[in-house]
Every structure is written in C-alpha cells, then in structure tokens.
Design a protein around this motif. Structure first.
Motif, PDB file in Angstrom:
ATOM      1  N   GLU A 121       0.812  -1.207   0.000  1.00  0.00           N
ATOM      2  CA  GLU A 121       0.000   0.000   0.000  1.00  0.00           C
ATOM      3  C   GLU A 121       0.847   1.259   0.000  1.00  0.00           C
ATOM      4  O   GLU A 121       0.341   2.354  -0.225  1.00  0.00           O
ATOM      5  CB  GLU A 121      -0.954   0.004   1.204  1.00  0.00           C
ATOM      6  CG  GLU A 121      -0.359   0.481   2.518  1.00  0.00           C
ATOM      7  CD  GLU A 121       0.589  -0.508   3.207  1.00  0.00           C
ATOM      8  OE1 GLU A 121       0.948  -0.242   4.364  1.00  0.00           O
ATOM      9  OE2 GLU A 121       0.982  -1.529   2.607  1.00  0.00           O
ATOM     10  N   SER A 122       2.158   1.106   0.249  1.00  0.00           N
ATOM     11  CA  SER A 122       2.998   2.299   0.393  1.00  0.00           C
ATOM     12  C   SER A 122       4.427   2.046  -0.069  1.00  0.00           C
ATOM     13  O   SER A 122       4.931   0.930  -0.002  1.00  0.00           O
ATOM     14  CB  SER A 122       3.030   2.741   1.859  1.00  0.00           C
ATOM     15  OG  SER A 122       3.757   1.797   2.625  1.00  0.00           O
ATOM     16  N   GLU A 169       6.890   3.278   1.465  1.00  0.00           N
ATOM     17  CA  GLU A 169       7.661   3.082   2.697  1.00  0.00           C
ATOM     18  C   GLU A 169       7.883   1.600   2.993  1.00  0.00           C
ATOM     19  O   GLU A 169       8.964   1.196   3.423  1.00  0.00           O
ATOM     20  CB  GLU A 169       6.975   3.759   3.889  1.00  0.00           C
ATOM     21  CG  GLU A 169       7.000   5.269   3.849  1.00  0.00           C
ATOM     22  CD  GLU A 169       6.041   5.873   2.822  1.00  0.00           C
ATOM     23  OE1 GLU A 169       6.356   6.968   2.318  1.00  0.00           O
ATOM     24  OE2 GLU A 169       5.001   5.254   2.506  1.00  0.00           O
ATOM     25  N   GLN A 197      -5.057  -1.572  -1.126  1.00  0.00           N
ATOM     26  CA  GLN A 197      -4.308  -0.777  -0.152  1.00  0.00           C
ATOM     27  C   GLN A 197      -4.751  -1.116   1.265  1.00  0.00           C
ATOM     28  O   GLN A 197      -3.923  -1.285   2.160  1.00  0.00           O
ATOM     29  CB  GLN A 197      -4.517   0.719  -0.410  1.00  0.00           C
ATOM     30  CG  GLN A 197      -3.836   1.233  -1.649  1.00  0.00           C
ATOM     31  CD  GLN A 197      -4.146   2.699  -1.899  1.00  0.00           C
ATOM     32  OE1 GLN A 197      -5.249   3.181  -1.642  1.00  0.00           O
ATOM     33  NE2 GLN A 197      -3.165   3.416  -2.433  1.00  0.00           N
ATOM     34  N   GLN A 231      -2.594  -2.641   4.365  1.00  0.00           N
ATOM     35  CA  GLN A 231      -2.518  -1.845   5.593  1.00  0.00           C
ATOM     36  C   GLN A 231      -3.029  -2.629   6.796  1.00  0.00           C
ATOM     37  O   GLN A 231      -2.383  -2.661   7.846  1.00  0.00           O
ATOM     38  CB  GLN A 231      -3.316  -0.558   5.410  1.00  0.00           C
ATOM     39  CG  GLN A 231      -3.188   0.388   6.580  1.00  0.00           C
ATOM     40  CD  GLN A 231      -3.896   1.706   6.314  1.00  0.00           C
ATOM     41  OE1 GLN A 231      -4.072   2.118   5.173  1.00  0.00           O
ATOM     42  NE2 GLN A 231      -4.308   2.368   7.373  1.00  0.00           N
TER      43      GLN A 231
END
Length: 189
Positions: free
Chosen positions: A59-60, A62, A125, A129
């Motif tokens: 989802e990211s 990071e 996403q 998460q």
C-alpha cells in the motif's frame, strides 16, 4: 456465491486461507506471504509451478524501501515515480527488485528478484494496511485460462475454494506493466 467484507477478508488472510479480490485490472488471488501453506494453496488452485514466482502488493512506498536500497539513485527515483503516477495513468507498474532476507523464497521462485507493486486500488491498499504486510497477488485463473474479470468468474473457476472480497475492479484495461529495475528489461509491456 457469498462475498465477504474487508474485516472478514483480513481474518481470512490471517487464518492462512486464499482470498480473491479485485485489483486495478483483473481479479487476483492472494494470501499472507509469510504463510507458506497458504501460498501452496494458491499454486494448487492455479496449477502454477512455484518456480514462476508471484507479485507482492504494498500500500505504500515506505514498506518497499528496504528493497530499493541497493538500486542506482536514478533507477530508484524512476521506480518511485512510476508508482506515484500510476494513480493518474490508471495502469499499475510492477517492478522486479533485488530480494532481501525478509522476502520468503517461495514468493520469488527461481528468480533473483521479487515482483513488487505499490497499488493504488483502495481495497488492495486496505488489505495491505490491515494485514500490516505485503499481500500476494496473482491473477485469479487456472493456468492457461483468462484472468477473472468478475466475482462470478472467480466463482466459476474456483467454486467455494476461495473467499471472495466484495468490490469492483479499477479502471485499468490491462494488467500491470512489469519491468526489471536492474536490467531495464520489460517483462510485460
């Protein structure tokens, strides 16, 4: 056919079961990538050899950072930019990235890279998460057949062998573009 909600989908993943869910272009099959028995269920359902490997969704950016560390700065920026722009372009980008010891070997098969996509699809996403990890993503179809484009098609392919997350496909007309970040070779254009 009974579909499940997001909370039930996360429970399904944590219990080591296979989940069918809508992605940007086609329906996918997924599981918790840390649970090898769940991954083996997907391979059996798809009649797919383990050597091929699968895509991991995030989802990211990071979450993907540890896999970007060894890349040339220009390439790293290109990868990140493609993920940031995929929401505008409506076509997702999957990159083959150098593996690290955090990725289970069964995910990347016989390859020395792992396929990663930072998804813009809201349900995908949320799955990542809420699971707080990557989610396995491979098209929902037995080998040699077309990917499912609806929950009904998933049901026809797999009967009651997978849980189906209620939702809609994204707006992309094609599955993600796949590029090797190290060599620049386009695997799927």
């Amino acid at each position: 056919m009974q579909t499940i909600n997001l909370e039930q989908a996360i429970y399904t993943l944590k219990q080591g079961e296979v989940l069918a869910y809508p992605t940007e272009a086609v329906w996918g099959l997924g599981c918790d990538p840390r649970q090898e028995h769940a991954f083996q269920k997907i391979l059996t359902l798809k009649q797919r050899p383990i050597e091929k490997g699968v895509i991991l969704l995030s989802e990211s950016i990071e979450r993907v950072e540890p896999l970007l560390v060894g890349l040339d700065t220009t390439i790293r920026n290109q990868v990140i930019e493609s993920w940031e722009k995929s929401a505008q372009n409506q076509r997702a980008h999957t990159w083959l990235l150098p593996i690290n010891n955090e990725i289970p070997a069964w995910i990347y098969g016989d390859h020395d890279r792992v396929a990663i996509r930072v998804t813009q699809h809201p349900l995908c996403q949320q799955l990542c998460q809420d699971l707080d990890d990557f989610v396995v993503s491979t098209s929902a179809n037995p080998a040699g057949l077309s990917p499912a484009l609806s929950a009904d098609e998933v049901q026809k392919y797999f009967s009651d062998q997978v849980a189906i997350l209620s939702g809609e496909l994204g707006d992309s007309l094609k599955p993600s573009r796949i590029v090797d970040a190290v060599t620049g070779v386009v695997i799927r254009g």
